[in-house]
Design a protein around this motif. Structure first.
Motif, PDB file in Angstrom:
ATOM      1  N   CYS A  21      29.915  38.931  49.579  1.00 11.09           N
ATOM      2  CA  CYS A  21      30.205  40.307  50.006  1.00 11.09           C
ATOM      3  C   CYS A  21      28.985  41.214  49.880  1.00 11.09           C
ATOM      4  O   CYS A  21      28.999  42.343  50.352  1.00 11.09           O
ATOM      5  CB  CYS A  21      31.359  40.871  49.186  1.00 11.09           C
ATOM      6  SG  CYS A  21      30.902  41.160  47.464  1.00 11.09           S
ATOM      7  N   GLY A  50      33.738  42.731  40.902  1.00 11.69           N
ATOM      8  CA  GLY A  50      35.047  43.287  40.574  1.00 11.69           C
ATOM      9  C   GLY A  50      35.094  43.759  39.137  1.00 11.69           C
ATOM     10  O   GLY A  50      34.220  43.456  38.330  1.00 11.69           O
ATOM     11  N   ASN A  53      40.160  41.227  36.743  1.00 11.88           N
ATOM     12  CA  ASN A  53      40.585  40.432  37.899  1.00 11.88           C
ATOM     13  C   ASN A  53      41.494  41.245  38.822  1.00 11.88           C
ATOM     14  O   ASN A  53      42.389  40.717  39.466  1.00 11.88           O
ATOM     15  CB  ASN A  53      41.229  39.112  37.460  1.00 11.88           C
ATOM     16  CG  ASN A  53      42.407  39.315  36.540  1.00 11.88           C
ATOM     17  OD1 ASN A  53      42.949  40.410  36.462  1.00 11.88           O
ATOM     18  ND2 ASN A  53      42.815  38.273  35.853  1.00 11.88           N
ATOM     19  N   THR A  55      40.109  44.078  40.937  1.00 15.82           N
ATOM     20  CA  THR A  55      39.417  44.678  42.079  1.00 15.82           C
ATOM     21  C   THR A  55      38.324  43.746  42.588  1.00 15.82           C
ATOM     22  O   THR A  55      38.024  42.720  41.965  1.00 15.82           O
ATOM     23  CB  THR A  55      38.785  46.039  41.701  1.00 15.82           C
ATOM     24  OG1 THR A  55      37.785  45.801  40.709  1.00 15.82           O
ATOM     25  CG2 THR A  55      39.822  47.008  41.158  1.00 15.82           C
ATOM     26  N   CYS A  57      36.073  41.041  44.670  1.00 19.05           N
ATOM     27  CA  CYS A  57      36.379  39.655  45.046  1.00 19.05           C
ATOM     28  C   CYS A  57      37.131  38.929  43.938  1.00 19.05           C
ATOM     29  O   CYS A  57      37.915  38.023  44.212  1.00 19.05           O
ATOM     30  CB  CYS A  57      35.099  38.931  45.428  1.00 19.05           C
ATOM     31  SG  CYS A  57      34.365  39.608  46.951  1.00 19.05           S
ATOM     32  N   HIS A  58      36.911  39.320  42.689  1.00 19.36           N
ATOM     33  CA  HIS A  58      37.698  38.701  41.613  1.00 19.36           C
ATOM     34  C   HIS A  58      39.173  39.073  41.765  1.00 19.36           C
ATOM     35  O   HIS A  58      40.057  38.240  41.573  1.00 19.36           O
ATOM     36  CB  HIS A  58      37.162  39.117  40.237  1.00 19.36           C
ATOM     37  CG  HIS A  58      37.600  38.202  39.129  1.00 19.36           C
ATOM     38  ND1 HIS A  58      37.526  38.558  37.814  1.00 19.36           N
ATOM     39  CD2 HIS A  58      38.125  36.947  39.155  1.00 19.36           C
ATOM     40  CE1 HIS A  58      38.000  37.550  37.069  1.00 19.36           C
ATOM     41  NE2 HIS A  58      38.361  36.563  37.863  1.00 19.36           N
ATOM     42  N   LYS A  60      40.591  39.731  44.626  1.00 19.14           N
ATOM     43  CA  LYS A  60      41.041  38.959  45.791  1.00 19.14           C
ATOM     44  C   LYS A  60      41.428  37.528  45.384  1.00 19.14           C
ATOM     45  O   LYS A  60      42.410  36.974  45.866  1.00 19.14           O
ATOM     46  CB  LYS A  60      39.892  38.934  46.796  1.00 19.14           C
ATOM     47  CG  LYS A  60      40.223  38.526  48.205  1.00 19.14           C
ATOM     48  CD  LYS A  60      38.937  38.658  49.049  1.00 19.14           C
ATOM     49  CE  LYS A  60      39.107  38.115  50.455  1.00 19.14           C
ATOM     50  NZ  LYS A  60      39.999  38.933  51.276  1.00 19.14           N
ATOM     51  N   GLN A  63      44.891  37.494  43.952  1.00 22.78           N
ATOM     52  CA  GLN A  63      46.011  38.017  44.723  1.00 22.78           C
ATOM     53  C   GLN A  63      46.682  36.896  45.500  1.00 22.78           C
ATOM     54  O   GLN A  63      46.239  35.755  45.461  1.00 22.78           O
ATOM     55  CB  GLN A  63      45.528  39.115  45.675  1.00 22.78           C
ATOM     56  CG  GLN A  63      45.289  40.431  44.947  1.00 22.78           C
ATOM     57  CD  GLN A  63      44.331  41.329  45.698  1.00 22.78           C
ATOM     58  OE1 GLN A  63      44.038  41.091  46.861  1.00 22.78           O
ATOM     59  NE2 GLN A  63      43.843  42.349  45.017  1.00 22.78           N
ATOM     60  N   ASN A  65      47.075  35.497  48.607  1.00 23.64           N
ATOM     61  CA  ASN A  65      46.627  34.458  49.515  1.00 23.64           C
ATOM     62  C   ASN A  65      45.112  34.422  49.637  1.00 23.64           C
ATOM     63  O   ASN A  65      44.565  34.749  50.680  1.00 23.64           O
ATOM     64  CB  ASN A  65      47.248  34.717  50.890  1.00 23.64           C
ATOM     65  CG  ASN A  65      47.976  33.492  51.398  1.00 23.64           C
ATOM     66  OD1 ASN A  65      47.676  32.375  50.960  1.00 23.64           O
ATOM     67  ND2 ASN A  65      48.902  33.692  52.314  1.00 23.64           N
ATOM     68  N   PRO A  66      44.412  34.001  48.596  1.00 25.74           N
ATOM     69  CA  PRO A  66      42.947  34.016  48.664  1.00 25.74           C
ATOM     70  C   PRO A  66      42.436  32.934  49.618  1.00 25.74           C
ATOM     71  O   PRO A  66      43.165  31.996  49.939  1.00 25.74           O
ATOM     72  CB  PRO A  66      42.522  33.727  47.231  1.00 25.74           C
ATOM     73  CG  PRO A  66      43.656  33.000  46.621  1.00 25.74           C
ATOM     74  CD  PRO A  66      44.897  33.483  47.316  1.00 25.74           C
ATOM     75  N   TRP A  70      39.410  29.338  46.297  1.00 21.93           N
ATOM     76  CA  TRP A  70      39.212  30.444  45.342  1.00 21.93           C
ATOM     77  C   TRP A  70      40.167  30.315  44.159  1.00 21.93           C
ATOM     78  O   TRP A  70      39.855  30.759  43.057  1.00 21.93           O
ATOM     79  CB  TRP A  70      39.459  31.793  46.004  1.00 21.93           C
ATOM     80  CG  TRP A  70      38.448  32.215  47.027  1.00 21.93           C
ATOM     81  CD1 TRP A  70      37.858  31.421  47.973  1.00 21.93           C
ATOM     82  CD2 TRP A  70      37.905  33.529  47.212  1.00 21.93           C
ATOM     83  NE1 TRP A  70      36.998  32.175  48.725  1.00 21.93           N
ATOM     84  CE2 TRP A  70      37.010  33.456  48.291  1.00 21.93           C
ATOM     85  CE3 TRP A  70      38.119  34.749  46.563  1.00 21.93           C
ATOM     86  CZ2 TRP A  70      36.310  34.578  48.734  1.00 21.93           C
ATOM     87  CZ3 TRP A  70      37.416  35.861  47.012  1.00 21.93           C
ATOM     88  CH2 TRP A  70      36.522  35.771  48.075  1.00 21.93           C
ATOM     89  N   LEU A  88      33.352  34.435  52.213  1.00 19.55           N
ATOM     90  CA  LEU A  88      33.873  35.429  53.154  1.00 19.55           C
ATOM     91  C   LEU A  88      33.296  35.254  54.555  1.00 19.55           C
ATOM     92  O   LEU A  88      33.862  35.723  55.535  1.00 19.55           O
ATOM     93  CB  LEU A  88      33.579  36.847  52.642  1.00 19.55           C
ATOM     94  CG  LEU A  88      34.304  37.227  51.342  1.00 19.55           C
ATOM     95  CD1 LEU A  88      33.775  38.564  50.822  1.00 19.55           C
ATOM     96  CD2 LEU A  88      35.810  37.291  51.549  1.00 19.55           C
TER      97      LEU A  88
END
Ligand SMILES: [Zn+2]
Length: 111
Positions: A21, A50, A53, A55, A57-58, A60, A63, A65-66, A70, A88
């Motif tokens: 990113c 991030g 865990n 915010t 990419c961490h 993501k 969450q 459906n990474p 991941w 990404l």
């Protein structure tokens, strides 16, 4: 986590988020979560951006459906080095426990 492991991860990532990113890496993520039996081996680790865990990419990675690789399923039996990580930009990477990181060649034909 052993300091040598953290150092090798920093060498591998160059201090940048390995999701691609463009932000600096601030967290160490376990692809196979510790609660799923994950360990501190380099193939299981990603340097991600991030805060905690929640915010970046961490966040993501934790969450629903990474992207592939991941968050390794509890049903996955292969070693982490055999489960590619897709960044990404859609590139697939193989990670090994020695700190290696190799692009997985794109599939160009059918067989
Ligand atoms: Zn990131």
């Amino acid at each position: 986590m052993p300091a040598a492991t953290v150092e090798k991860l920093e060498d591998r990532s160059g201090g940048m988020c390995e999701a691609g990113c463009g932000r600096p890496a601030t967290n160490i993520h376990h692809r196979r979560f510790l609660g799923r039996g994950g360990r501190h081996n380099l193939a299981n680790l990603l340097a991600l951006c991030g805060s905690g865990n929640h915010t970046g990419c961490h966040g993501k990675a934790h969450q629903g459906n990474p992207p592939d690789g991941w968050a390794i399923s509890r049903h996955e039996r292969r070693h982490e080095s055999e489960v590619p990580f897709v960044d990404l930009g859609g590139r697939s990477w193989w990670l090994d426990d020695e700190g290696g990181k190799h692009v997985r060649p794109a599939v160009t034909g059918r067989s």
